[in-house]
Each structure stands twice: as C-alpha cells, then as structure tokens.
Design an enzyme around this catalytic site. Structure first.
Site, mmCIF file in Angstrom:
data_model
loop_
_atom_site.group_PDB
_atom_site.id
_atom_site.type_symbol
_atom_site.label_atom_id
_atom_site.label_comp_id
_atom_site.label_asym_id
_atom_site.label_seq_id
_atom_site.Cartn_x
_atom_site.Cartn_y
_atom_site.Cartn_z
ATOM 1 N N GLY A 64 20.782 -24.971 46.435
ATOM 2 C CA GLY A 64 19.668 -25.429 47.272
ATOM 3 C C GLY A 64 19.709 -24.802 48.653
ATOM 4 O O GLY A 64 20.618 -24.043 48.993
ATOM 5 N N ALA A 72 20.418 -33.081 45.525
ATOM 6 C CA ALA A 72 19.440 -34.172 45.583
ATOM 7 C C ALA A 72 18.192 -33.794 44.806
ATOM 8 O O ALA A 72 17.873 -32.620 44.647
ATOM 9 C CB ALA A 72 19.057 -34.474 47.032
ATOM 10 N N THR A 91 14.624 -33.477 45.289
ATOM 11 C CA THR A 91 13.868 -33.340 46.546
ATOM 12 C C THR A 91 12.360 -33.147 46.351
ATOM 13 O O THR A 91 11.657 -32.868 47.317
ATOM 14 C CB THR A 91 14.407 -32.146 47.369
ATOM 15 N N THR A 95 17.652 -38.440 54.651
ATOM 16 C CA THR A 95 16.328 -37.946 55.059
ATOM 17 C C THR A 95 15.563 -38.871 56.006
ATOM 18 O O THR A 95 15.750 -40.105 55.981
ATOM 19 C CB THR A 95 15.472 -37.740 53.784
ATOM 20 N N ASP A 96 14.661 -38.289 56.763
ATOM 21 C CA ASP A 96 13.720 -39.049 57.603
ATOM 22 C C ASP A 96 12.748 -39.883 56.746
ATOM 23 O O ASP A 96 12.127 -40.807 57.265
ATOM 24 C CB ASP A 96 12.914 -38.089 58.494
ATOM 25 N N TYR A 115 10.844 -41.039 46.439
ATOM 26 C CA TYR A 115 11.905 -40.165 46.971
ATOM 27 C C TYR A 115 12.651 -40.863 48.110
ATOM 28 O O TYR A 115 13.877 -40.964 48.091
ATOM 29 C CB TYR A 115 11.305 -38.831 47.437
ATOM 30 N N LYS A 149 16.559 -42.192 48.165
ATOM 31 C CA LYS A 149 17.551 -41.690 49.127
ATOM 32 C C LYS A 149 18.132 -42.853 49.948
ATOM 33 O O LYS A 149 19.318 -42.877 50.254
ATOM 34 C CB LYS A 149 16.905 -40.662 50.071
ATOM 35 N N TRP A 170 12.443 -32.101 57.520
ATOM 36 C CA TRP A 170 11.656 -30.855 57.581
ATOM 37 C C TRP A 170 12.569 -29.613 57.478
ATOM 38 O O TRP A 170 12.548 -28.727 58.331
ATOM 39 C CB TRP A 170 10.850 -30.796 58.882
HETATM 40 N N1 LIG Z 1 13.983 -30.310 52.131
HETATM 41 C C1 LIG Z 1 13.720 -31.136 53.137
HETATM 42 O O1 LIG Z 1 12.722 -30.982 53.857
HETATM 43 C C2 LIG Z 1 14.655 -32.269 53.440
HETATM 44 C C3 LIG Z 1 14.313 -33.154 54.468
HETATM 45 C C4 LIG Z 1 15.199 -34.184 54.773
HETATM 46 C C5 LIG Z 1 16.380 -34.322 54.083
HETATM 47 N N2 LIG Z 1 16.651 -33.464 53.074
HETATM 48 C C6 LIG Z 1 17.905 -33.685 52.331
HETATM 49 O O2 LIG Z 1 18.738 -32.566 52.559
HETATM 50 C C7 LIG Z 1 19.562 -32.347 51.409
HETATM 51 C C8 LIG Z 1 19.451 -30.909 50.978
HETATM 52 O O3 LIG Z 1 18.088 -30.636 50.683
HETATM 53 P P1 LIG Z 1 17.571 -29.173 50.385
HETATM 54 O O4 LIG Z 1 16.355 -28.962 51.204
HETATM 55 O O5 LIG Z 1 18.702 -28.191 50.455
HETATM 56 O O6 LIG Z 1 17.100 -29.379 48.880
HETATM 57 P P2 LIG Z 1 16.966 -28.337 47.700
HETATM 58 O O7 LIG Z 1 16.789 -26.963 48.210
HETATM 59 O O8 LIG Z 1 15.934 -28.906 46.782
HETATM 60 O O9 LIG Z 1 18.386 -28.423 47.008
HETATM 61 C C9 LIG Z 1 18.800 -29.549 46.302
HETATM 62 C C10 LIG Z 1 19.835 -29.137 45.307
HETATM 63 O O10 LIG Z 1 20.124 -30.278 44.496
HETATM 64 C C11 LIG Z 1 20.224 -29.846 43.177
HETATM 65 N N3 LIG Z 1 19.887 -30.844 42.182
HETATM 66 C C12 LIG Z 1 18.683 -31.380 41.884
HETATM 67 N N4 LIG Z 1 18.764 -32.142 40.800
HETATM 68 C C13 LIG Z 1 20.057 -32.072 40.375
HETATM 69 C C14 LIG Z 1 20.766 -32.622 39.288
HETATM 70 N N5 LIG Z 1 20.155 -33.374 38.380
HETATM 71 N N6 LIG Z 1 22.083 -32.350 39.185
HETATM 72 C C15 LIG Z 1 22.707 -31.571 40.086
HETATM 73 N N7 LIG Z 1 22.085 -30.992 41.105
HETATM 74 C C16 LIG Z 1 20.771 -31.241 41.264
HETATM 75 C C17 LIG Z 1 19.221 -28.713 43.048
HETATM 76 O O11 LIG Z 1 19.616 -27.946 41.947
HETATM 77 P P3 LIG Z 1 18.635 -26.866 41.278
HETATM 78 O O12 LIG Z 1 18.654 -25.707 42.219
HETATM 79 O O13 LIG Z 1 19.289 -26.598 39.972
HETATM 80 O O14 LIG Z 1 17.297 -27.535 41.165
HETATM 81 C C18 LIG Z 1 19.360 -28.016 44.385
HETATM 82 O O15 LIG Z 1 20.304 -26.995 44.335
HETATM 83 C C19 LIG Z 1 19.111 -33.380 50.371
HETATM 84 O O16 LIG Z 1 19.938 -34.493 50.452
HETATM 85 C C20 LIG Z 1 17.724 -33.766 50.837
HETATM 86 O O17 LIG Z 1 17.384 -35.064 50.413
HETATM 87 C C21 LIG Z 1 15.835 -32.428 52.743
#
Ligand SMILES: NC(=O)c1ccc[n+]([C@@H]2O[C@H](COP(=O)([O-])OP(=O)(O)OC[C@H]3O[C@@H](n4cnc5c(N)ncnc54)[C@H](OP(=O)(O)O)[C@@H]3O)[C@@H](O)[C@H]2O)c1
Length: 287
Positions: free
Chosen positions: A10, A60, A62, A101-102, A125, A129, A150
């Site tokens: 991710g 996660a 997401t 997350t926010d 979602y 979380k 974000w």
């Molecule tokens: N993106 C945002 O805007 C945002 C905002 C606030 C907080 N966050 C938090 O920040 C953290 C990182 O987010 P990110 O943006 O890096 O998200 P991301 O790019 O979607 O990465 C999430 C990772 O989790 C993996 N995942 C999903 N389902 C899974 C499963 N069943 N088993 C094992 N792994 C799994 C995904 O694997 P695959 O690659 O195989 O799908 C991906 O590698 C998360 O906790 C998210 O909730 C994100």
C-alpha cells in the site's frame, strides 16, 4: 530493532518500508499474500511468528465507498484483524503502532480534532477503523494509535495521481469544495512514525501536514504545481462543486482537520505545510 510492516504493497506501507531500510533499521514487509486479514483467526499467529520488536499495522481495507457494499470484509480487516495483530504482538511482548483515520469523526466540528474528541463515524469504513482502534487498545493499552488523513504518496493510488491523470486528459475538472481537511504525504507520515516508535510514545496521536484545504484547493494546487514542474497538463479550468453534485455511497466528514498540537511537542522539527510536501512529492515522482 526489527520492525514488521503490514500492508507493504500500500501507499504508506511501501513508503515506510523504504524509509526504514534507508535508516538501516531491520525491516520485514508483509502483504495480503503472506497474511490475509480477511481471515482474522490466522492473523495473531502470523504476526507472533515474526517476533518483531515493533509491528506497524498499515494493512487496511481502505475502499471507503465499496465498504458500504461489503461491510463484513471491511470489519474483518479493519476491526477483527487489527485486534488480532495486537493479540499476536501481545503473545511475545512486542510493541505495536496501529494506523487509523480522520474518518472516525463526523466532521461536525469547526476547529481541529484533538486526540480525545469523541468519535462518531459516518460510514462503514470509519466505523470499522474506530472499532479496530478500540480492539487494539483493549488488548494492548500501551499501543500507539496514529490517526492520519487524506494520504497520498508516490506508491499506490491516491487523489494526487487521479488528478494528474484527469488533468492530462480533460479540459475541465470539477472537485468538491465543501469537504475540508489536510493532506498528508506518506514520506512525512513515515518520518513521524519513526519518531513515535524510536521514542516509544504510547497513546493516540494525530498527524497530517500543516494547513487546511478543501479537495478543490488541493486539486488546484496539484494542477498548478504539476504544470510548473513540466507534467503533461491539458486542463484549463478546475471548477469547485458542492458534495451534493458528486454523490458517493459513503458519507464523508465535511470537516476533518486533525490537530497536530500534541505531536508537534515530540517531533523536534516543524511539520511541513501541505503545499510544500505536495511540491516535494511531485518533484520526486517526476524524476
Ligand atoms: N488513504 C487515505 O487517505 C487514508 C486516510 C486516513 C488514514 N488512512 C489509513 O492509513 C493506513 C494506510 O493506508 P494506505 O493509504 O497506505 O492504504 P492502501 O494504499 O489502500 O494500502 C492498504 C494495504 O492494506 C492491504 N490490505 C487490504 N486488504 C487486506 C487483506 N485482506 N489482507 C491483508 N492486507 C490487506 C492492501 O493490500 P493490497 O495491495 O493487496 O490490496 C494494501 O497493501 C490505513 O490504516 C488507512 O486506514 C488512509
């Protein structure tokens, strides 16, 4: 120190892995292939097996809108497996940083959310979380919970990359201007994570870049900076629209600025403004 990073494919997991490697920290990255969070009953053993000093759980579910259609999977990954990660860490006495997350907030506030403010998620979602956070705290009260928002970076899919693609294809972009928050560059989040784990600061923390933006402000700046840096940009106009004109399956908080007051005191450096970090990311991505 040995660190296990989940969600390594991710956005944040990849960036953190690279950051730890360049800081000469021993790091193991695992993704869905090694440990599927859709099977929470296998997760604790899989985590405990690695015996890492620190586990940083970036894995996660997401997909905010899709979660409304498949809540079971979202809860398995974000609630049950987050708790199972904590259980795995507890088995051998390791330490855990859980990313959150926010979207645990409803956005009804008009001043930055502090760590102790009440949660009231608007969708599946955010709820999954939030319950994940609670499960982690229940198992490991000394865990670190880091909420961010974000998120964008060089790796994976995000708003910046979508805007760059659309800006190269279209003459006009329409972007909502009534959802306000702060972007967070994965490289800056990874730096904050390093500080939190090296200093072992338990409890809940908020981190994004500095400043405030609507998605429209963010999109406009992406286009301006990308054009300046020589990206192929065709778009002539970015037009603000209300969220009502862009309905999505999941409701989103209208205001989700996170207060950095608490984390500023331990970082030992100034958090970059979101415009500064966006420029840095665009420069890095154009290389
Ligand atoms: N993106 C945002 O805007 C945002 C905002 C606030 C907080 N966050 C938090 O920040 C953290 C990182 O987010 P990110 O943006 O890096 O998200 P991301 O790019 O979607 O990465 C999430 C990772 O989790 C993996 N995942 C999903 N389902 C899974 C499963 N069943 N088993 C094992 N792994 C799994 C995904 O694997 P695959 O690659 O195989 O799908 C991906 O590698 C998360 O906790 C998210 O909730 C994100």
């Amino acid at each position: 120190m040995k660190v296990l990073v989940t969600g390594v494919a991710g956005q944040l997991g990849r960036e953190l892995m690279l950051k730890l490697q360049s800081a000469n920290v021993a790091v193991i990255g695992i993704g869905r292939g090694e440990l599927d969070f859709a099977n929470p009953e296998q997760v604790a053993a899989g985590i405990a097996e690695q015996q890492a000093d620190w586990v940083v759980n970036c894995g996660a579910y997401t997909r905010v809108d899709r979660a409304e259609e498949e809540p079971e999977l979202a809860f398995q990954v974000n609630r049950d497996s987050a708790k199972a990660v904590a259980e795995g860490v507890k088995r051998y006495g390791g330490r855990l940083l859980q990313v959150s997350t926010d979207f645990i907030f409803d956005g009804n506030q008009s001043h930055p959310y502090q760590e102790g403010d009440g949660a009231n998620p608007l969708g599946v979602y955010g709820q999954s979380k939030w319950e994940g956070e609670q499960g982690v705290r229940e198992v490991l009260p000394e865990a670190i919970i880091l909420r961010t928002a974000w998120v964008y970076g060089e790796h994976g899919n995000n708003f910046v990359k979508t805007m760059l693609r659309l800006a190269a294809e279209r003459d006009e972009l329409t972007v909502v201007d009534d959802q306000v928050g702060t972007p967070a560059w994965t490289a800056d989040i990874a730096d904050a994570i390093l500080v939190l784990i090296k200093g072992d600061h338990p409890g809940t923390w908020h981190f994004t870049n500095e400043g405030v933006a609507s998605w429209y402000d963010f999109a406009q700046e992406i286009v301006i900076m990308a054009r300046r840096l020589g990206y192929p940009i065709r778009v002539k106009r970015v037009r603000p629209i209300p969220s009502a004109d862009f309905p999505t399956p999941a409701a989103r908080p209208a205001y989700s600025v996170l207060s950095k007051q608490k984390i500023r005191a331990i970082l030992g450096y100034d958090i970059p403004h979101w415009r500064q970090s966006l420029t840095a990311m665009l420069k890095a991505s154009s290389r």
